[in-house]
Design an enzyme around this catalytic site. Structure first.
Site: not given
Ligand code: VGL
Ligand code: ZN
Length: 208
Positions: A13, A111, A156
């Protein structure tokens, strides 16, 4: 450490919304980009993940009238943090940071696409049952050791590392290639979890 054919770098991410100026900015999140670009050059196998939510996603505080970001709610599968709207499918915030340069990445795994289930882990969504397919992909490609980097360390990256270890992969977290959100001690809790699962933490300098 020298990387081999059965090693994979799993980059979590590294998207605009998780970098300074983004909707759910991780403090100093952009600092991981040059580190990850250098690390990726050491790996024959790289997989990128992308948080990829539809508008009105259940993890968005805005989808719950009267609720604020960073409060908790109860989803069908249990407790769920409410986040600012982030990584909405097709928006600039969902794009990878523009300096991410990993042309040899073999797979971009998205995702969190299901409106009613959040997904922190790259392997199983937050109901802990719905698979993303990544276990099958890695197994079929005989990739047995997963090195993790990216954002956010305490969400994540943490959930992905835990699931990978439970699925039987060798797992190593590259600590300086991650940054955390740190909500209510979540970074310390992540360190404790990695310790109890004997997931080693290494640094870019450990690679030669
Ligand atoms: C994430 C919170 C919400 C992350 C993704 O990538 O850690 N954290 N969505
Ligand atoms: Zn998300």
């Amino acid at each position: 450490m020298i990387t081999g054919e059965s090693d994979v770098l799993l980059v979590i991410d590294v998207q605009n919304d998780f970098c300074p100026g983004g909707a759910l900015a991780v403090p100093r999140g952009d600092e991981v980009v040059p580190i990850i670009n250098r690390l990726a050059g050491r790996f024959a196998n790289v997989v990128l993940t992308q948080d990829w939510h539809p508008p009105g996603h259940l993890s968005f505080a805005s989808a719950h009238p009267g609720r604020r970001p960073f409060e908790m709610t109860t989803a069908a599968y249990g407790p769920q943090v409410l986040w600012p709207d982030h990584c909405v499918q097709g928006t600039p915030g969902a794009d990878f940071h523009p300096s991410v340069t990993i042309p040899h990445a073999a797979l971009v795994l998205r995702k969190g696409m299901r409106r009613t289930i959040d997904s922190y882990s790259a392997f199983y969504e937050n109901d802990r049952k719905t698979p993303t397919g990544l276990v099958g992909y890695l197994r079929e490609r005989n990739l047995t050791h997963i090195f993790l980097a990216g954002l956010a360390f305490d969400f994540c990256v943490r959930y992905s590392a835990e699931d990978a270890a439970r699925a039987g992969f060798a797992v190593t977290v590259i600590e300086d290639a991650c940054r955390g959100i740190d909500m209510e001690g979540s970074v310390a809790a992540t360190h404790r979890s990695f310790e109890s699962l004997t997931i080693p933490r290494v640094w870019e300098n450990d690679f030669s």
